[in-house]
Design an enzyme around this catalytic site. Structure first.
Site, mmCIF file in Angstrom:
data_model
loop_
_atom_site.group_PDB
_atom_site.id
_atom_site.type_symbol
_atom_site.label_atom_id
_atom_site.label_comp_id
_atom_site.label_asym_id
_atom_site.label_seq_id
_atom_site.Cartn_x
_atom_site.Cartn_y
_atom_site.Cartn_z
ATOM 1 N N SER A 121 -52.626 15.761 -28.131
ATOM 2 C CA SER A 121 -51.824 16.036 -29.319
ATOM 3 C C SER A 121 -51.984 17.480 -29.755
ATOM 4 O O SER A 121 -51.278 17.940 -30.631
ATOM 5 C CB SER A 121 -52.224 15.089 -30.444
ATOM 6 O OG SER A 121 -53.606 14.953 -30.507
ATOM 7 N N HIS A 142 -46.319 13.911 -24.808
ATOM 8 C CA HIS A 142 -47.011 13.447 -26.012
ATOM 9 C C HIS A 142 -46.279 12.274 -26.668
ATOM 10 O O HIS A 142 -45.195 12.434 -27.220
ATOM 11 C CB HIS A 142 -47.143 14.624 -27.004
ATOM 12 C CG HIS A 142 -47.900 14.282 -28.232
ATOM 13 N ND1 HIS A 142 -47.595 14.773 -29.473
ATOM 14 C CD2 HIS A 142 -48.971 13.468 -28.417
ATOM 15 C CE1 HIS A 142 -48.429 14.282 -30.355
ATOM 16 N NE2 HIS A 142 -49.274 13.490 -29.747
ATOM 17 N N GLU A 154 -42.755 14.067 -27.094
ATOM 18 C CA GLU A 154 -42.645 15.524 -27.034
ATOM 19 C C GLU A 154 -43.022 15.943 -25.612
ATOM 20 O O GLU A 154 -44.120 15.617 -25.145
ATOM 21 C CB GLU A 154 -43.624 16.194 -28.008
ATOM 22 C CG GLU A 154 -43.263 16.060 -29.463
ATOM 23 C CD GLU A 154 -44.301 16.701 -30.395
ATOM 24 O OE1 GLU A 154 -43.897 17.334 -31.371
ATOM 25 O OE2 GLU A 154 -45.522 16.559 -30.162
ATOM 26 N N ASN A 193 -47.239 17.303 -34.944
ATOM 27 C CA ASN A 193 -48.555 17.402 -35.574
ATOM 28 C C ASN A 193 -48.732 18.671 -36.388
ATOM 29 O O ASN A 193 -49.535 18.711 -37.319
ATOM 30 C CB ASN A 193 -49.660 17.289 -34.526
ATOM 31 C CG ASN A 193 -49.882 15.839 -34.146
ATOM 32 O OD1 ASN A 193 -49.582 14.940 -34.930
ATOM 33 N ND2 ASN A 193 -50.384 15.607 -32.956
HETATM 34 N N1 3HC Z 1 -46.341 -4.116 -29.885
HETATM 35 C C1 3HC Z 1 -45.295 -4.913 -30.187
HETATM 36 N N2 3HC Z 1 -44.880 -5.153 -31.428
HETATM 37 C C2 3HC Z 1 -45.573 -4.571 -32.436
HETATM 38 C C3 3HC Z 1 -46.680 -3.721 -32.200
HETATM 39 C C4 3HC Z 1 -47.063 -3.506 -30.860
HETATM 40 N N3 3HC Z 1 -48.082 -2.702 -30.538
HETATM 41 N N4 3HC Z 1 -47.166 -3.301 -33.398
HETATM 42 C C5 3HC Z 1 -46.401 -3.843 -34.336
HETATM 43 N N5 3HC Z 1 -45.429 -4.610 -33.753
HETATM 44 C C6 3HC Z 1 -44.372 -5.343 -34.416
HETATM 45 C C7 3HC Z 1 -44.900 -6.286 -35.460
HETATM 46 O O1 3HC Z 1 -45.186 -7.530 -34.894
HETATM 47 C C8 3HC Z 1 -43.753 -6.385 -36.448
HETATM 48 O O2 3HC Z 1 -42.812 -7.325 -36.024
HETATM 49 P P1 3HC Z 1 -41.924 -8.126 -37.111
HETATM 50 O O3 3HC Z 1 -41.141 -7.092 -37.818
HETATM 51 O O4 3HC Z 1 -41.104 -9.047 -36.283
HETATM 52 O O5 3HC Z 1 -42.935 -8.792 -37.966
HETATM 53 C C9 3HC Z 1 -43.085 -5.034 -36.346
HETATM 54 O O6 3HC Z 1 -43.549 -4.424 -35.134
HETATM 55 C C10 3HC Z 1 -43.442 -4.183 -37.507
HETATM 56 O O7 3HC Z 1 -44.835 -4.111 -37.595
HETATM 57 P P2 3HC Z 1 -45.661 -4.384 -38.905
HETATM 58 O O8 3HC Z 1 -44.994 -5.430 -39.750
HETATM 59 O O9 3HC Z 1 -47.084 -4.582 -38.538
HETATM 60 O O10 3HC Z 1 -45.663 -3.077 -39.711
HETATM 61 P P3 3HC Z 1 -44.545 -2.044 -40.041
HETATM 62 O O11 3HC Z 1 -43.270 -2.668 -40.439
HETATM 63 O O12 3HC Z 1 -45.222 -1.125 -40.988
HETATM 64 O O13 3HC Z 1 -44.278 -1.256 -38.688
HETATM 65 C C11 3HC Z 1 -45.080 0.698 -37.637
HETATM 66 C C12 3HC Z 1 -45.322 -0.744 -37.951
HETATM 67 C C13 3HC Z 1 -43.926 0.835 -36.644
HETATM 68 C C14 3HC Z 1 -46.349 1.212 -36.998
HETATM 69 C C15 3HC Z 1 -44.671 1.470 -38.926
HETATM 70 O O14 3HC Z 1 -45.581 1.205 -39.937
HETATM 71 C C16 3HC Z 1 -44.615 2.931 -38.719
HETATM 72 O O15 3HC Z 1 -43.659 3.464 -38.194
HETATM 73 N N6 3HC Z 1 -45.696 3.639 -39.157
HETATM 74 C C17 3HC Z 1 -45.830 5.063 -38.953
HETATM 75 C C18 3HC Z 1 -46.338 5.295 -37.585
HETATM 76 C C19 3HC Z 1 -46.437 6.741 -37.287
HETATM 77 O O16 3HC Z 1 -46.150 7.618 -38.060
HETATM 78 N N7 3HC Z 1 -46.882 7.028 -36.058
HETATM 79 C C20 3HC Z 1 -47.068 8.360 -35.615
HETATM 80 C C21 3HC Z 1 -48.462 8.729 -35.842
HETATM 81 S S1 3HC Z 1 -48.769 10.395 -35.400
HETATM 82 C C22 3HC Z 1 -49.120 10.302 -33.771
HETATM 83 O O17 3HC Z 1 -49.156 9.270 -33.160
HETATM 84 C C23 3HC Z 1 -49.391 11.586 -33.100
HETATM 85 C C24 3HC Z 1 -50.831 11.685 -32.678
HETATM 86 O O18 3HC Z 1 -50.949 12.783 -31.853
HETATM 87 C C25 3HC Z 1 -51.772 11.829 -33.835
#
Ligand code: 3HC
Length: 287
Positions: A121, A142, A154, A193
Site C-alpha cells: 500500500s 494494490h 490501483e 492512501n
Molecule cells: N466475502 C463475501 N461477502 C462478504 C464479505 C466477504 N469477505 N464481507 C462482507 N460480506 C457481505 C456481508 O455478508 C453482507 O451481506 P448482506 O448485505 O447480504 O448481509 C455484505 O457483504 C455487507 O457486509 P456487512 O453487512 O458486514 O457490512 P457493510 O454493509 O458495512 O459492508 C463493507 C461491508 C463493504 C466492508 C463496507 O463497510 C465498506 O465498504 N467499508 C469500507 C471499506 C473500505 O474503505 N475499504 C478500503 C480500506 S483501505 C485499503 O484497503 C487500502 C489499504 O492499503 C490500507
C-alpha cells in the site's frame, strides 16, 4: 502475455481475498502460499466463509464453491509456489525488508517470463523492482480491503515497469471483475492512501485530543461525507499498525506534515490494532 496461473504470497487479510477473487471471478488456477500451516489454514477458512456468504445470497450456484476451491492450491514452499506461475502477487506483511527479501527470492525461482506484482500500500515499487533482475516485469497491484467486495485495483508503474507488464496486470484485474486506475509515478501512498490515511490520522488526533466522542467522530464522517464506515471503525478494520506504517512512509517519503498523531501511536503501542487483535476503538471480539 497470457496469464494462466497466479501465485499469491501471503494468506492473510489481503492475500486470501486476492486469491479468492482470482479463482472465483477470473477462473485462474491459484497457488496460495504462507510460511506456516496455521496461516494457510486460517486463510482457507476465510475463503470458505466468504464463499458461503456468496452462496447464501444466491451469488454462487450450487457446486461453484467446490470448483473455485479446486482451483486454489495451498502451499508452504516458495519455490514450488512460484515455479509454474505467470503472475506472482505478493501480499506479505507491510515491511520493506521482508518485501525486498521476498522479491529477491521470488526472482530466483519464478519463470523468466513471469510478472511479479506487489499489493503493497505504500512501499516503493521501484525499490522492489531493483531487488530483482527483471524490474521491467515488476509493478504494483494494490487491492482494497475486503478484496472480495471492493471494486478498485490501483496499478502502479515503477520507474522501470514496462508498458507490457502494466497492460497485462490491468487485463488480469479486469478479468477478475475489478475497475482499475493507473498510478503513473511510483509515489508513497499512491492515490487512495495518500488521501485516506491522513484523514484516519486526523480522526485519531480528534479522538486523542478529546474534541469529540468516538461515535460522533464516526457519525460525522458517515453522515457528513457518506462514507460506508466512520474513520475510527475503518482504522480498526484496516489495523492501526498498518495505518501507522503508511503514515510513516508518507512522512518520510513526501513531507513531514504527514507525521503520525500521538493518538495513533498510542493505539499501536497498546496493541489496540482493531479487528486483528480483537480490540481497537471498538470491541471486535463479538463480531
Ligand atoms: N466475502 C463475501 N461477502 C462478504 C464479505 C466477504 N469477505 N464481507 C462482507 N460480506 C457481505 C456481508 O455478508 C453482507 O451481506 P448482506 O448485505 O447480504 O448481509 C455484505 O457483504 C455487507 O457486509 P456487512 O453487512 O458486514 O457490512 P457493510 O454493509 O458495512 O459492508 C463493507 C461491508 C463493504 C466492508 C463496507 O463497510 C465498506 O465498504 N467499508 C469500507 C471499506 C473500505 O474503505 N475499504 C478500503 C480500506 S483501505 C485499503 O484497503 C487500502 C489499504 O492499503 C490500507
Amino acid at each position: 502475455m497470457e496469464i494462466k496461473r497466479i501465485a499469491v504470497l501471503g494468506a492473510g487479510l489481503m492475500g486470501h481475498g486476492i486469491c479468492q477473487v482470482a479463482a472465483q471471478n477470473g477462473g485462474y488456477e491459484v497457488n496460495l502460499r504462507d510460511i506456516e500451516q496455521r496461516f494457510l489454514d486460517n486463510g482457507m477458512a476465510m475463503i470458505k466463509r466468504s464463499l458461503q456468504k456468496f452462496q447464501s445470497k444466491g451469488k454462487l450456484a450450487e457446486g461453484q464453491a467446490a470448483e473455485i476451491l479446486n482451483r486454489i492450491h495451498p502451499m508452504l514452499d516458495l519455490k514450488e509456489t512460484v515455479s509454474d506461475a505467470d503472475l506472482i502477487v505478493e501480499a506479505v506483511p507491510e515491511n520493506v525488508e521482508l518485501k525486498t527479501a521476498t522479491f529477491r527470492e521470488v526472482d530466483r525461482f519464478a519463470p523468466t517470463h513471469a510478472i511479479i506484482a506487489s499489493n503493497t500500500s505504500s512501499i516503493s515499487i521501484t525499490e522492489l523492482g531493483s531487488a530483482t533482475n527483471r524490474p521491467e516485469k515488476v509493478c504494483g497491484m494494490h487491492f482494497f480491503n475486503p478484496p472480495q467486495l471492493m471494486k478498485l485495483v490501483e496499478v502502479v508503474k515503477g520507474t522501470k515497469s514496462s508498458d507490457e507488464t502494466i497492460q497485462t496486470v490491468l487485463d488480469v484485474a479486469h478479468k477478475i471483475g475489478k475497475e482499475t486506475v493507473l498510478v503513473k509515478k511510483d509515489c508513497p501512498g499512491f492515490i487512495v492512501n495518500r488521501i485516506l490515511v491522513p484523514a484516519l490520522n486526523e480522526a485519531a488526533a480528534l479522538y486523542w485530543e478529546g474534541i469529540a466522542d468516538r461515535d460522533d467522530i464516526d457519525k460525522a464522517i458517515k453522515l457528513g461525507l457518506n462514507w460506508p464506515m466512520g474513520p475510527l471503525m475503518l482504522t480498526d478494520y484496516i489495523g492501526a499498525d498498518t495505518v501507522l506504517a503508511i503514515t510513516d512512509v508518507l512522512m518520510k517519503g513526501i513531507d513531514p506534515k504527514f507525521h503520525p498523531s500521538p493518538g495513533l501511536k498510542q493505539m499501536v503501542k497498546a496493541r489496540l490494532l482493531g479487528r486483528k487483535t480483537g480490540q481497537g476503538y471498538y470491541d471486535w471480539t463479538q463480531k
